[in-house]
Design a protein around this motif. Structure first.
Motif, PDB file in Angstrom:
ATOM      1  N   MET A   1     -50.598 -50.724  21.943  1.00  0.00           N
ATOM      2  CA  MET A   1     -52.023 -51.365  21.977  1.00  0.00           C
ATOM      3  C   MET A   1     -52.933 -50.511  22.156  1.00  0.00           C
ATOM      4  O   MET A   1     -53.025 -49.375  22.705  1.00  0.00           O
ATOM      5  N   LEU A   2     -53.801 -50.695  21.383  1.00  0.00           N
ATOM      6  CA  LEU A   2     -55.355 -49.967  21.679  1.00  0.00           C
ATOM      7  C   LEU A   2     -55.973 -50.331  22.830  1.00  0.00           C
ATOM      8  O   LEU A   2     -55.792 -51.414  23.661  1.00  0.00           O
ATOM      9  N   PRO A   3     -56.710 -49.178  23.542  1.00  0.00           N
ATOM     10  CA  PRO A   3     -57.463 -49.706  24.607  1.00  0.00           C
ATOM     11  C   PRO A   3     -58.542 -50.863  24.340  1.00  0.00           C
ATOM     12  O   PRO A   3     -58.894 -50.879  23.421  1.00  0.00           O
ATOM     13  N   SER A   4     -58.665 -51.511  25.592  1.00  0.00           N
ATOM     14  CA  SER A   4     -59.549 -52.779  25.295  1.00  0.00           C
ATOM     15  C   SER A   4     -60.485 -52.804  26.539  1.00  0.00           C
ATOM     16  O   SER A   4     -60.270 -52.402  27.554  1.00  0.00           O
ATOM     17  N   HIS A   5     -61.655 -53.407  26.276  1.00  0.00           N
ATOM     18  CA  HIS A   5     -62.674 -53.720  27.010  1.00  0.00           C
ATOM     19  C   HIS A   5     -62.213 -54.690  28.036  1.00  0.00           C
ATOM     20  O   HIS A   5     -62.842 -54.662  29.360  1.00  0.00           O
ATOM     21  N   GLY A   6     -61.506 -55.599  27.776  1.00  0.00           N
ATOM     22  CA  GLY A   6     -61.118 -56.811  28.566  1.00  0.00           C
ATOM     23  C   GLY A   6     -62.226 -57.788  29.086  1.00  0.00           C
ATOM     24  O   GLY A   6     -62.051 -58.715  29.836  1.00  0.00           O
ATOM     25  N   ARG A   7     -63.306 -57.704  28.276  1.00  0.00           N
ATOM     26  CA  ARG A   7     -64.372 -58.683  28.554  1.00  0.00           C
ATOM     27  C   ARG A   7     -64.462 -59.893  27.843  1.00  0.00           C
ATOM     28  O   ARG A   7     -64.760 -60.872  28.527  1.00  0.00           O
ATOM     29  N   TYR A   8     -63.817 -60.001  26.847  1.00  0.00           N
ATOM     30  CA  TYR A   8     -63.806 -61.408  25.962  1.00  0.00           C
ATOM     31  C   TYR A   8     -62.641 -61.150  25.027  1.00  0.00           C
ATOM     32  O   TYR A   8     -62.010 -60.295  24.752  1.00  0.00           O
ATOM     33  N   ALA A   9     -62.092 -62.425  24.806  1.00  0.00           N
ATOM     34  CA  ALA A   9     -61.170 -62.580  23.745  1.00  0.00           C
ATOM     35  C   ALA A   9     -61.506 -62.651  22.263  1.00  0.00           C
ATOM     36  O   ALA A   9     -62.480 -63.018  22.355  1.00  0.00           O
ATOM     37  N   TYR A  10     -60.845 -62.424  21.544  1.00  0.00           N
ATOM     38  CA  TYR A  10     -61.329 -62.573  20.047  1.00  0.00           C
ATOM     39  C   TYR A  10     -61.393 -64.188  19.588  1.00  0.00           C
ATOM     40  O   TYR A  10     -60.463 -65.092  19.924  1.00  0.00           O
ATOM     41  N   ARG A 161     -68.664 -48.185  32.191  1.00  0.00           N
ATOM     42  CA  ARG A 161     -67.171 -49.148  32.307  1.00  0.00           C
ATOM     43  C   ARG A 161     -67.751 -50.493  33.406  1.00  0.00           C
ATOM     44  O   ARG A 161     -66.952 -51.473  33.147  1.00  0.00           O
ATOM     45  N   TRP A 178     -74.538 -56.454  24.086  1.00  0.00           N
ATOM     46  CA  TRP A 178     -73.331 -56.649  22.984  1.00  0.00           C
ATOM     47  C   TRP A 178     -73.671 -57.392  21.908  1.00  0.00           C
ATOM     48  O   TRP A 178     -74.179 -58.706  21.919  1.00  0.00           O
TER      49      TRP A 178
END
Length: 294
Positions: A1-10, A161, A178
Motif C-alpha cells: 500500500m502506498l503512503p496515504s494522507h488519511g484526510r479523505y477517502a476516494y 503533516r 487542497w
C-alpha cells in the motif's frame, strides 16, 4: 500500500448526493485575489526573471507593483462589474499598505487568512512554530477587520503533516490548500474535520503565467473556456468555479485588459450562476444535511 494522507477517502464526482446553491443555481463562482507582501533581500518570492544576488531589486519591485498599482486597477474592474472578491491576505499587508485593505473592507469583501508573508513557507516549521504563525496571522486580521477569518490558504500552498489539524483547532471552518475536487469536501483532522474548498491551480495566474510562461490573452481564454465548460458540467452536479489572481501579475496593464474581458464574460451570466465569496460557498456547504458533502 502506498503512503496515504488519511484526510479523505476516494469519491468519484458522479453519483454523489445532489444539491443546489442558493436560488437553485448549479455553479458557484468566486474570485480569489491574493494580496502578498515580501521581505526585501531575503526569503521566497515569485520571479519575473531569474533573480541575481540579494538584494534582488528587480523581482522585489515587480511584486511590489501589485500593491502600489495593480490591485488598485483591479479594484476599478471589480467595481465596474460589481464583482465580489475573496481577499487572501498576508497579515503583513496591514502594516505595509493598510489603505489597500481599507478599500476592500469598504466593499464588504471577505478576508481569508494567507499567512504572515509569502516570503516564507509554513509547512517547514515545527508544529509549535506553525501554530504560532497561524495564531499571529489570525490575530492581526481579527484586530483590523473586527472578526477573525473563517478560511485559510497557506503561503505557497505549504502544509505540514499537521496543518489541517492546527487550522481546525484554531477555529478555521475551511481551507483552500487542497485542489482535489470541484465540490467542497471534508478533510479529517485529529480533533474533528475541516472543509476543503475548491481552489484552482489551473485557473491560477502563478502556475499559468510564471511557470508555464503564457500571457494574459491565453490566461483570459483559459478562464472563459473553463467557466463555459463548468456551466455545462454543473447541470449534472453542483460545482465551484474559482479564479485565483495576484495583483503583481494580472494587475499589469497588458494583462488587465484581457482579465477584464474574461470577467465581463462571467458577469454577463450573473443571473444564471451564484457569484459570491468563497466563505459563502463554504457556509452553504456546511448548512447541508449530514452526508450530502462527502
Amino acid at each position: 500500500m502506498l503512503p496515504s494522507h488519511g484526510r479523505y477517502a476516494y469519491s468519484p464526482i458522479i453519483g454523489r448526493p445532489d444539491y443546489s446553491w442558493p436560488g437553485g443555481k448549479r455553479l458557484a463562482v468566486y474570485i480569489a485575489l491574493n494580496l502578498e507582501h515580501f521581505a526585501f533581500g531575503e526569503g521566497l518570492g515569485a520571479e519575473l526573471a531569474p533573480g541575481g544576488p540579494q538584494p534582488d531589486v528587480l523581482n522585489f519591485a515587480w511584486r511590489d507593483y501589485g500593491n502600489r498599482v495593480g490591485a488598485w486597477r483591479m479594484l476599478e474592474v471589480f467595481d465596474a462589474l460589481k464583482l465580489p472578491v475573496s481577499v487572501l491576505v498576508n497579515s503583513e499587508i496591514y502594516s505595509y499598505c493598510p489603505q489597500l485593505m481599507d478599500a476592500f473592507r469598504a466593499r464588504g469583501d471577505e478576508v481569508v487568512g494567507h499567512g504572515r508573508t509569502n516570503a516564507e513557507r509554513q509547512g517547514v516549521l515545527p508544529e509549535a512554530e506553525e501554530r504560532a504563525l497561524i495564531e499571529e496571522a489570525t490575530a492581526v486580521i481579527a484586530r483590523h477587520e473586527g472578526k477573525r477569518p473563517d478560511g485559510w490558504l497557506g503561503p505557497w500552498i505549504s502544509e505540514s503533516r499537521v496543518t489541517p489539524d492546527l487550522l481546525q483547532e484554531a477555529g478555521y471552518r475551511y481551507v483552500l490548500d487542497w485542489c482535489a475536487d470541484d465540490q467542497p469536501i471534508w478533510l479529517k483532522t485529529r480533533a474533528g474535520r475541516i472543509l476543503a474548498m475548491p481552489y484552482p491551480q489551473e485557473i491560477n495566474d502563478i502556475p499559468a503565467i510564471v511557470a508555464r510562461k503564457i500571457e494574459g490573452d491565453a490566461f483570459a481564454d483559459m478562464i472563459v473556456d473553463a467557466f463555459d465548460e463548468m456551466r455545462q458540467q454543473s447541470q449534472a452536479q453542483p460545482l465551484v468555479f474559482g479564479i485565483a489572481l495576484h495583483a503583481y501579475l494580472v494587475g499589469h496593464p497588458h494583462r488587465l485588459r484581457h482579465l477584464r474581458r474574461a470577467l465581463t464574460h462571467i458577469a454577463q451570466s450573473r443571473d444564471a450562476i451564484w457569484l459570491t465569496h468563497a466563505g459563502a460557498i463554504a457556509d452553504h456547504a456546511l448548512s447541508l444535511p449530514e452526508g450530502v458533502v462527502v
